[in-house]
Motif scaffolding. Structure first.
Motif, PDB file in Angstrom:
ATOM      1  N   GLY A 249       7.089   1.809   2.128  1.00  0.00           N
ATOM      2  CA  GLY A 249       7.228   1.421   0.669  1.00  0.00           C
ATOM      3  C   GLY A 249       6.123   0.822  -0.052  1.00  0.00           C
ATOM      4  N   HIS A 250       5.300   0.356   0.776  1.00  0.00           N
ATOM      5  CA  HIS A 250       3.902  -0.182   0.392  1.00  0.00           C
ATOM      6  C   HIS A 250       3.809  -1.367  -0.556  1.00  0.00           C
ATOM      7  CE1 HIS A 250       1.436   3.097   2.090  1.00  0.00           C
ATOM      8  NE2 HIS A 250       2.736   3.867   1.634  1.00  0.00           N
ATOM      9  N   ILE A 251       4.996  -2.126  -0.300  1.00  0.00           N
ATOM     10  CA  ILE A 251       5.128  -3.325  -1.345  1.00  0.00           C
ATOM     11  C   ILE A 251       3.866  -4.579  -0.874  1.00  0.00           C
ATOM     12  CG2 ILE A 251       6.580  -5.055  -2.136  1.00  0.00           C
ATOM     13  CD1 ILE A 251       9.036  -3.162  -1.208  1.00  0.00           C
ATOM     14  N   ARG A 252       3.282  -4.864  -1.627  1.00  0.00           N
ATOM     15  CA  ARG A 252       2.244  -5.889  -1.114  1.00  0.00           C
ATOM     16  C   ARG A 252       3.087  -7.243  -0.753  1.00  0.00           C
ATOM     17  NH1 ARG A 252      -2.341  -3.751  -4.824  1.00  0.00           N
ATOM     18  NH2 ARG A 252      -1.573  -1.694  -4.273  1.00  0.00           N
ATOM     19  N   GLY A 253       2.458  -7.847   0.230  1.00  0.00           N
ATOM     20  CA  GLY A 253       2.998  -9.042   0.572  1.00  0.00           C
ATOM     21  C   GLY A 253       4.331  -8.858   1.157  1.00  0.00           C
ATOM     22  N   GLU A 254       4.798  -7.745   1.438  1.00  0.00           N
ATOM     23  CA  GLU A 254       6.266  -7.545   1.930  1.00  0.00           C
ATOM     24  C   GLU A 254       6.334  -6.485   3.049  1.00  0.00           C
ATOM     25  OE1 GLU A 254       9.110  -8.222  -1.121  1.00  0.00           O
ATOM     26  OE2 GLU A 254      10.583  -6.937  -0.133  1.00  0.00           O
ATOM     27  N   TYR A 266      -9.266  -0.559  -0.053  1.00  0.00           N
ATOM     28  CA  TYR A 266     -10.318   0.216  -0.215  1.00  0.00           C
ATOM     29  C   TYR A 266     -10.049   1.070  -1.509  1.00  0.00           C
ATOM     30  CZ  TYR A 266     -13.553   4.015   1.046  1.00  0.00           C
ATOM     31  OH  TYR A 266     -14.609   4.855   0.913  1.00  0.00           O
ATOM     32  N   ASN A 267      -8.816   1.771  -1.917  1.00  0.00           N
ATOM     33  CA  ASN A 267      -8.732   2.183  -2.942  1.00  0.00           C
ATOM     34  C   ASN A 267      -8.652   1.505  -4.299  1.00  0.00           C
ATOM     35  OD1 ASN A 267      -8.313   4.733  -1.898  1.00  0.00           O
ATOM     36  ND2 ASN A 267      -6.131   4.687  -1.672  1.00  0.00           N
ATOM     37  N   GLU A 268      -8.534   0.124  -4.063  1.00  0.00           N
ATOM     38  CA  GLU A 268      -8.783  -0.889  -5.255  1.00  0.00           C
ATOM     39  C   GLU A 268     -10.352  -1.267  -5.345  1.00  0.00           C
ATOM     40  OE1 GLU A 268      -5.942  -3.678  -4.669  1.00  0.00           O
ATOM     41  OE2 GLU A 268      -4.292  -2.334  -5.314  1.00  0.00           O
ATOM     42  N   TYR A 269     -11.108  -0.519  -4.638  1.00  0.00           N
ATOM     43  CA  TYR A 269     -12.777  -0.717  -4.841  1.00  0.00           C
ATOM     44  C   TYR A 269     -12.978  -2.243  -4.320  1.00  0.00           C
ATOM     45  CZ  TYR A 269     -11.926   3.151  -8.007  1.00  0.00           C
ATOM     46  OH  TYR A 269     -11.517   4.140  -8.719  1.00  0.00           O
ATOM     47  N   PHE A 271     -14.124  -3.266  -1.391  1.00  0.00           N
ATOM     48  CA  PHE A 271     -14.487  -2.916  -0.287  1.00  0.00           C
ATOM     49  C   PHE A 271     -14.819  -4.213   0.841  1.00  0.00           C
ATOM     50  CE2 PHE A 271     -16.094   0.258  -3.261  1.00  0.00           C
ATOM     51  CZ  PHE A 271     -15.352   1.288  -2.955  1.00  0.00           C
TER      52      PHE A 271
ATOM     53  N   GLU B  40      -4.793  -2.200 -11.368  1.00  0.00           N
ATOM     54  CA  GLU B  40      -5.703  -3.325 -11.838  1.00  0.00           C
ATOM     55  C   GLU B  40      -4.902  -3.897 -13.237  1.00  0.00           C
ATOM     56  OE1 GLU B  40      -6.948  -0.399 -10.875  1.00  0.00           O
ATOM     57  OE2 GLU B  40      -8.131  -1.323  -9.216  1.00  0.00           O
ATOM     58  N   GLN B  65       4.040  -5.466  -6.230  1.00  0.00           N
ATOM     59  CA  GLN B  65       3.786  -4.014  -6.490  1.00  0.00           C
ATOM     60  C   GLN B  65       3.772  -2.982  -5.573  1.00  0.00           C
ATOM     61  OE1 GLN B  65       3.473  -4.614 -10.586  1.00  0.00           O
ATOM     62  NE2 GLN B  65       2.546  -2.626  -9.709  1.00  0.00           N
ATOM     63  N   LEU B  81      14.039   2.742  -1.998  1.00  0.00           N
ATOM     64  CA  LEU B  81      13.200   1.504  -2.392  1.00  0.00           C
ATOM     65  C   LEU B  81      13.671   0.915  -3.300  1.00  0.00           C
ATOM     66  CD1 LEU B  81      10.301   0.240  -1.684  1.00  0.00           C
ATOM     67  CD2 LEU B  81       9.270   1.936  -3.100  1.00  0.00           C
ATOM     68  N   ARG B 200      -5.889   7.998  -7.380  1.00  0.00           N
ATOM     69  CA  ARG B 200      -6.892   7.162  -7.116  1.00  0.00           C
ATOM     70  C   ARG B 200      -7.583   7.753  -5.777  1.00  0.00           C
ATOM     71  NH1 ARG B 200      -7.929   1.781  -7.937  1.00  0.00           N
ATOM     72  NH2 ARG B 200      -7.469   2.217  -9.998  1.00  0.00           N
TER      73      ARG B 200
END
Lengths: 304, 337
Positions: A249-254, A266-269, A271, B40, B65, B81, B200
């Motif tokens: 589910g790709h929840i950041r920090g979780e 990487y996808n957020e530039y 690097f 962003e 997010q 989800l 992206r």
């Protein structure tokens, strides 16, 4: 390789060796160079590149990137996942190898095939299986929403606890366990088959019970193979991307593990951040490899 | 003896008061499931909203997010989800959540102003500096030998806007002939060497890996790529006609109710329409939808003729069925390749 050839020529002893058993010098050096060149190009260079990219904006930027809370959480989750998946597969692997190598029973070949299944199916499919079973539209979701469930108390408890499987840590662990299933068992089965049952028979004849036989006879025999299997299993558990990506589910920090976090950065530039996280993953892998070499070295010394 | 007892009691009540006091300042967590290029935007917006909410209610709010191709993200929400809010690339994907998982009513798009789209965007071309292939308009990118980068319309919302914009252009040039439009879009996809799963991913393919002559992109994503990688490497080309892309937002009622976050989830989306929310959208190269902010950022965007999905395609439901469903026009042209 060159040293192997030279030790061969020394061990042959006699002054003149038949020409037919020797490779021409240029062949030996070319082969060695090709092998080393290949290693450097495909293994060493990417590793160096990871660290070089991570340190490109200096040590300060690298350390700042490492301190990113989402990254630290991803590292923690990766370690937790490995800490749960590896022991589970250790127990299962030993049990399965024991059954398969020491006994005959109907359905044995089916069990062997099943153990290999995670190697055969793509990790993405393994992840999808869990989504189909445990997703909100899958069996688990249907059970939670059922009007007249099988065990109403269990359903009520699960709802009350808000127990989530996929898009949460349990799903990530399950997917990892599935993908790393065969490593320990596959390592042990040939070893145990080769060792046969004689020593166990002797132990039982001398009055040992099943547990004593396993603990005092079988386990010491398979120790090194078991170590090796666990190390491989651990390396894969920490590096798994495909299956975990599907259930996370790709929840950041979780619910992001370290490999998923690398992709996101990487996808957020970002690097430096991406390669810093990748370098942590590479370091974990290196630690695993060093452990593996230590085990092999200790093993070689014992048997020598 | 007695006085010490009183003292203990006093201390206990002070402690209790302190505890209840701290219990008033709740910490709330929201999960925003979004599409690919908004990363962003929401980093900045989430921080602003947390500040606003803290000032207004005293509660701390942490917004988590999740990003990915819009269709894939919708699928994850359907599969469980626990999103409190979804902010996806197009309304069809949100319709799917409503229809398949029944997490909120089907008329969700009427719940917030401007079709629930606080900001809009459009589709532009990104070419390499100096525009070596001389690309000016849609008709230039279907020419043989031009390599076009666009994501997969099956998984990416942006890719579907790209496809429909090309289709709308061909319709207009050919007096509304569907056959001609189909041929035009088929020619376009013949020039696509790789279909990434999200916007992206396509940006990375074009910008980082250096593949392709022209990249069909969200306008905001194009501006961001120029900002990140330098305007000396790429140029934005605005075609003669493009599409008004409305990425809508909604609260996922059932999830929010379960988590007790309905109030803050609603406020989170409403704040997108506030002057500060609009300002952040504009700063991140989205076209603000509220008139005052729209006027303020007008200079940032090229004035281009924008068709809407409703007038040319009869709405997202119909467009999805005709073009992107299994066996639809996209399958017909892409599989034939």
């Amino acid at each position: 390789m060159a040293s192997a050839v030279s030790s061969l020529s020394r061990s042959s002893g006699s002054a003149v060796r038949p020409l037919a058993t020797r490779d021409a010098t240029w062949v030996r050096y070319t082969l060695t160079a090709v092998a080393l060149g290949f290693l450097a190009l495909f293994l060493l260079l990417p590793l160096v590149a990871v660290f070089a990219e991570a340190l490109r904006r200096g040590l300060g930027a690298y350390i700042t990137a490492l301190k990113d809370p989402d990254g630290l959480h991803a590292l923690k989750l990766t370690l937790i996942t490995a800490a749960l998946a590896v022991p589970a597969n250790l127990v299962f692997g030993v049990a399965a190898a024991w059954c398969i190598a020491k006994f005959t029973f109907p359905g044995k070949s089916v069990l062997i095939t099943l153990i290999d299944l995670p190697f055969a199916v793509s990790p993405v499919i393994s992840g999808l299986i869990y989504v189909l079973i445990f997703g909100a539209q899958g069996w688990y979701g249907q059970y939670l929403n059922a009007e007249a469930p099988w065990f109403p108390a269990l359903q009520a408890w699960l709802i009350e606890q808000d127990f989530k499987i996929i898009f949460a840590v349990p799903g990530i662990v399950l997917a990892t366990v599935f993908v790393t299933f065969p490593f320990v068992a596959r390592e042990l089965i040939p070893l145990m088959q080769q060792q046969g049952n004689d020593e166990e028979y002797a132990a039982i004849t001398l009055g040992a019970n099943g547990w004593q036989t396993f603990w005092n006879v079988t386990l010491p025999n398979i120790k090194w193979g078991l170590f090796y299997g666990v190390i491989l299993c651990n390396a894969r558990a920490m590096g798994e991307f495909g299956a975990v990506s599907v259930v996370s589910g790709h929840i950041r920090g979780e619910t992001n593990t370290l490999p998923l976090h690398v992709e996101i950065l990487y996808n957020e530039y970002q690097f430096v951040g991406a390669f810093a996280a990748a370098s942590v993953l590479a370091l974990l892998a290196l630690v695993t490899l060093v452990l593996k070499s230590l085990v092999e070295w200790a093993h070689a010394r014992r048997t020598a | 003896m007695k006085s010490s007892r009183i003292l203990t009691r006093l201390a206990a009540s002070v402690l209790a008061l302190a505890l209840t006091g701290s219990a008033f300042a709740k910490s709330v967590e929201l999960l925003n499931v979004s599409y690919d290029p908004t990363r962003e935007l929401y980093v900045e917006y989430n921080a602003a909203f947390a500040k606003y909410w803290k000032a207004k209610t005293g509660d701390d709010v942490v917004v988590k997010q999740s990003h990915g191709g819009a269709a894939k993200q919708a699928r994850s929400v359907i599969d469980g989800l626990q999103a409190d809010v979804v902010t996806l690339a197009l309304s069809y994907d949100i319709d799917e959540i409503s229809e398949k998982a029944k997490l909120f009513p089907a008329d969700w798009q009427k719940r917030l102003p401007y079709n629930s789209a606080p900001y809009t965007s459009t589709i532009v071309f990104v070419v390499r500096k100096g525009n070596p292939k001389g690309i000016k308009d849609w008709s230039d990118i279907v020419k043989p030998g031009v390599s076009v980068i666009t994501p997969n319309p099956k998984t990416s919302g942006g890719a579907r806007w790209n496809y429909l914009a090309a289709w709308a252009y061909a319709l207009e040039k050919n007096g509304g002939s569907e056959e001609a439009a189909k041929k035009f879009v088929a020619d376009l996809y013949k020039n696509v060497p790789v279909l990434d799963s999200g916007a992206r991913g396509s940006t990375t393919t074009f910008v980082q890996r250096g593949i392709g002559d022209v990249f069909l992109s969200w306008e905001n994503e194009a501006f961001l790529a120029l900002k990140e990688f330098g305007a000396d490497k790429f140029e934005i080309i605005t075609p003669s006609l493009s599409i008004l892309a409305e990425p809508p937002v909604t609260v996922v009622d059932k999830n929010a109710k379960k988590k007790g976050s309905t109030e803050v989830a609603k406020a989170y989306l409403e704040y997108l329409y506030s002057p500060e929310g609009q300002e952040i959208a504009g700063r991140n190269f989205y076209r603000p939808n509220v008139p005052e902010a729209k006027a303020k950022f007008a200079g940032q965007f090229v004035n281009v003729k924008l068709i809407t999905i409703d007038e040319v395609f009869g709405g997202w439901q119909k467009a999805q069925k005709t073009h992107f469903a299994d066996g639809g026009f996209f399958d017909q042209i892409y599989l034939k390749k």
